[in-house]
Design a protein around this motif. Sequence first.
Motif, mmCIF file in Angstrom:
data_model
loop_
_atom_site.group_PDB
_atom_site.id
_atom_site.type_symbol
_atom_site.label_atom_id
_atom_site.label_comp_id
_atom_site.label_asym_id
_atom_site.label_seq_id
_atom_site.Cartn_x
_atom_site.Cartn_y
_atom_site.Cartn_z
ATOM 1 N N GLY C 21 2.925 -7.029 0.979
ATOM 2 C CA GLY C 21 4.227 -6.913 0.568
ATOM 3 C C GLY C 21 4.832 -7.073 -0.829
ATOM 4 N N SER C 22 4.907 -8.480 -0.953
ATOM 5 C CA SER C 22 5.794 -8.346 -2.552
ATOM 6 C C SER C 22 4.744 -7.823 -3.450
ATOM 7 C CB SER C 22 5.169 -10.260 -2.667
ATOM 8 O OG SER C 22 3.718 -10.706 -2.785
ATOM 9 N N ASP C 23 3.457 -7.664 -3.553
ATOM 10 C CA ASP C 23 2.719 -6.403 -4.249
ATOM 11 C C ASP C 23 3.810 -5.069 -4.449
ATOM 12 O OD1 ASP C 23 0.633 -8.891 -4.663
ATOM 13 O OD2 ASP C 23 -0.785 -8.039 -3.382
ATOM 14 N N LEU C 24 3.585 -4.928 -3.111
ATOM 15 C CA LEU C 24 3.883 -3.317 -3.458
ATOM 16 C C LEU C 24 5.392 -3.340 -3.227
ATOM 17 C CD1 LEU C 24 3.745 -0.785 -0.007
ATOM 18 C CD2 LEU C 24 5.738 -1.430 -1.456
ATOM 19 N N GLN C 25 5.897 -4.580 -3.019
ATOM 20 C CA GLN C 25 7.792 -4.772 -3.717
ATOM 21 C C GLN C 25 7.335 -4.700 -5.819
ATOM 22 O OE1 GLN C 25 10.058 -7.585 -2.314
ATOM 23 N NE2 GLN C 25 11.890 -7.246 -3.494
ATOM 24 N N ARG C 26 6.556 -5.013 -6.434
ATOM 25 C CA ARG C 26 6.425 -5.081 -7.252
ATOM 26 C C ARG C 26 6.136 -3.810 -8.065
ATOM 27 N NH1 ARG C 26 4.965 -10.147 -7.417
ATOM 28 N NH2 ARG C 26 2.241 -9.761 -7.012
ATOM 29 N N ARG C 172 -4.486 2.648 4.341
ATOM 30 C CA ARG C 172 -3.017 2.545 5.119
ATOM 31 C C ARG C 172 -2.266 1.940 4.672
ATOM 32 N NH1 ARG C 172 -2.519 1.166 11.352
ATOM 33 N NH2 ARG C 172 -0.504 1.642 11.139
ATOM 34 N N VAL C 173 -1.218 2.580 4.075
ATOM 35 C CA VAL C 173 0.411 2.339 3.952
ATOM 36 C C VAL C 173 0.951 1.901 5.483
ATOM 37 C CG1 VAL C 173 1.920 2.575 2.128
ATOM 38 C CG2 VAL C 173 -0.286 3.481 1.403
ATOM 39 N N SER C 174 1.840 1.014 5.143
ATOM 40 C CA SER C 174 3.104 0.350 5.701
ATOM 41 C C SER C 174 3.844 0.134 5.500
ATOM 42 C CB SER C 174 2.191 -1.229 7.248
ATOM 43 O OG SER C 174 1.126 -0.165 7.816
ATOM 44 N N LEU C 175 4.427 0.741 5.894
ATOM 45 C CA LEU C 175 6.308 0.304 5.140
ATOM 46 C C LEU C 175 7.397 0.424 6.855
ATOM 47 C CD1 LEU C 175 6.685 3.454 3.116
ATOM 48 C CD2 LEU C 175 5.960 1.562 2.163
#
Lengths: 420, 307, 192
Positions: C21-26, C172-175
């Motif tokens: 989750g934090s990677d994705l935010q970055r 698989r991308v989960s948002l």
Amino acid sequence: MTAYRIKGVSLLGAEPADLFVRDGMISGAVADAETVDADGLVALPGLVDLHTHLREPGREDAETVETGSRAAAVGGYTAVCAMANTSPVADTAGVVEQVWRLGREAGLVDVQPIGAVTVGLAGKQLAELGAMATSAAGVRIFSDDGHCVADPRLMRRALEYVKAFDGIIAQHAEEPRLTEGAQMHEGEVSTRLGLTGWPAVAEEAIIARDVLLAEHVGSRLHVCHVSTAGSVEVLRHAKARGVRVTAEVTPHHLLLTDELATSYDPVFKVNPPLRTAADVAALRQALIDGVIDIVATDHAPHAVEDKECEWAYARPGMVGLETALPVVLSVLGEQWELIAERMSRTPARIAGLTGHGTDLAVGTPANLTLVDPSARRVVDPAGLTSRSRNTPYAGTTLPGRIVATFLRGEPTVLDGKAVK
Amino acid sequence: MIKHLRSAADLDAATATLILDTAGEMATLAGREVKKLPTLRGRTVVNLFYEDSTRTRISFEAAAKRLSADVINFSAKGSSVSKGESLKDTALTLQAMGADAVVIRHPASGAPHRLASWVDGSVVNAGDGTHEHPTQALLDAYTMRSRLGRIDGLNVAIVGDVLHSRVARSNVLLLATLGAKVTLVGPPTLIPVDIVAAMAGGPKVSYDLDSVLPDADVVMMLRVQTERMQDSYFPSAREYSRRYGLDVPRMRKLPSHAIVMHPGPMNRGMEIAPEVADSSRSTIVEQVANGVSARMAVLYLLLGGKA
Amino acid sequence: MAYPRADTHDDALPGKTILSGSDLQRVVDRIAHQILEKTSGATGTVLLGIPTRGVPLARRLAARIHAFEGIDIPIGSLDITLYRDDLRLHATRALGKTELPGDGIDGRRVILVDDVLFSGRTVRAALDALNDVGRPSSVQLAVLVDRGHRELPIRADYVGKNIPTSQAESVRVSLTEIDGGPDEVRLTGGAS
């Protein structure tokens, strides 16, 4: 003539015994008889159909006297009454004699022509009923079947006129103004399918009128293909009053309902139409009670193109000779006495066919059929003997197999197949 | 996904809602400069019309063309008496031509069911006899939803010649599936026997239009052919109009949000007064536009995936 | 061949986490910065998300751009279902929404936003769809993950993370907005 020993047959469900046939009659034991193994089979008097469409002359592509006779024999029949709505219509001595002669030539069942009541089935003018009665065909039943004799005055005259030669008017009970454009039974299903309804009252109103007319003039009336619970009530009432009325029901009206129209497959289109489950139940009970006297097939063969089309454009009718006994067996069970009464003795009596519907006692004509009640058969249209294929039972499993049929001591069917 | 659309009863609630949602997306196309999608390129849609119905045919034609399908118009008008080629032979011809879908309009009830048994492609009923007209019901439902925001729980009065109306049958079935409450209104002679038991959802029946209007969210007026009076379904056009026509005083009895629908073509002055047809409650013009979107949705859902 | 979408894959194998989750935010932050940089402050720019997961990604990018520079960048969605070249290979698909910003896209720089870039066929369909709804001055592409295996001459202008994969694997991308759970990108399948 060959003599036959029908070995180990159960006469109407009785203990198995040997039945001998000689010189066209049921006889006492014969020494040099050919043996027909009838182990497990039931013998019935040959069936008699009071309502058969043989289509000849006119629609020989759908059926002929010969092919229809063969289908009848395969179905266990030894006599059929051929309806008059041929082309030309059987409204003269000439046409009924032609049909009668064709039946004799085929020699598979006795073909008894029915004469038209009115010229051209048009409902306007009486046909020459007397000429048909005294012709070689000896017509006794008159019917405009396919059309109702709707004019009450004409119906009264017809009922009266045939008294002179002990004739019967067989009425196709359908008030035509109430059935204009009708396609199927009027009710829930017709409403859902958007098909014009054929209301039960159109049949019941005519039967009610006709039993009153028959009572008034003291004539004999026969009601074709009764299809509604209301008609049964009218007939019950009339019979209780002593009106000389007889009535028939078809095998399909004893088994099938209007729900089948949901497929829009015109193989289920018939006139009168298939009715509701409540009607079917009432018809079955009436057949058991005797309010309805007989089962008649209304065998109505049609060419493929007359059925492989839109429902509204299809011709009404179903073939029935080869499936009648299995359907009745499935409805009544193995009540052999009752079946013999409703499918052989009473129709023979109504039609005046003295050689048919007898008790298979020594000295009576050997018109009989042998049935294997334990067999089950899936109806395959391609396997029918009739020239036409419009059976509503395709794919249905029905009980009973007609193994052999004898007409005046000669087999017309052996091992389930027509002999000629 | 369903293969054919022969009856509104072929649609469950989920499928019907999917069609309406899809129609909504298709409708956005109408506002674009390029009103064409490549979706059904290479697919063939045959319009097989045994009855004259220019409105319905061009609606289907526009729908198919906007999805880039090849459209073949096959006009086979002819009566049952002078019937030329049989429906079955025509079906085999269309089959040989590789029709992916056949849109059929036919005077005989059930003709689409018969056709579906003879062709491999999808069959879409564009009106069969006095049976059904399911795409009309879909466009009507779409119109109700866009005007009123929902279908579930709506009171819908369908008024007029229900007996001979394929529009009414399809609407009764679809609206029941989508949760609306239907009341059929007309003279008893024009209400089919056993309709309450016959149709899913058990519509109500009333012979009194005035008593139905105050609770109606939607009033759908059916076309009434004046020929019916020769068959004594009602005594005269004037009496019919007086008892069952929607005029201005009657329209005032409707709740303020209620809409007035008509599948067309209208008999102005018979079942509907001109002032009502042209009022702001009337959705008659929208219905035509929505017809194309609804039919695009149907064609996409029948043909837009693996056959 | 069929082109699997990141939102239609096999859940059977747990696979491994590529982005938390934090990677994705970055990664989203980085793309937002890159967009600002490459487009000179995002003037005349519109973000169009490709349903399903491109839409919340576009929304997030717009939110970050707003946070960084105070700019309100117009966003919208562009459904490509009706332009796909593989419709006949699958059961009929439900449509997503196409919603263009109020001022439209004519003369704007459109940045298409999607979650995973794979064969490139989705983007091809998006270019066709775009052509039918307006005439942008230029079109760019932003993706969260580029997993390779291109079948068309298409490349992304902004890539969150390049992930080497085998054809048998799926990404698989989960948002949160779509899938309910925490943000995450996983690589599943392809056990060999």
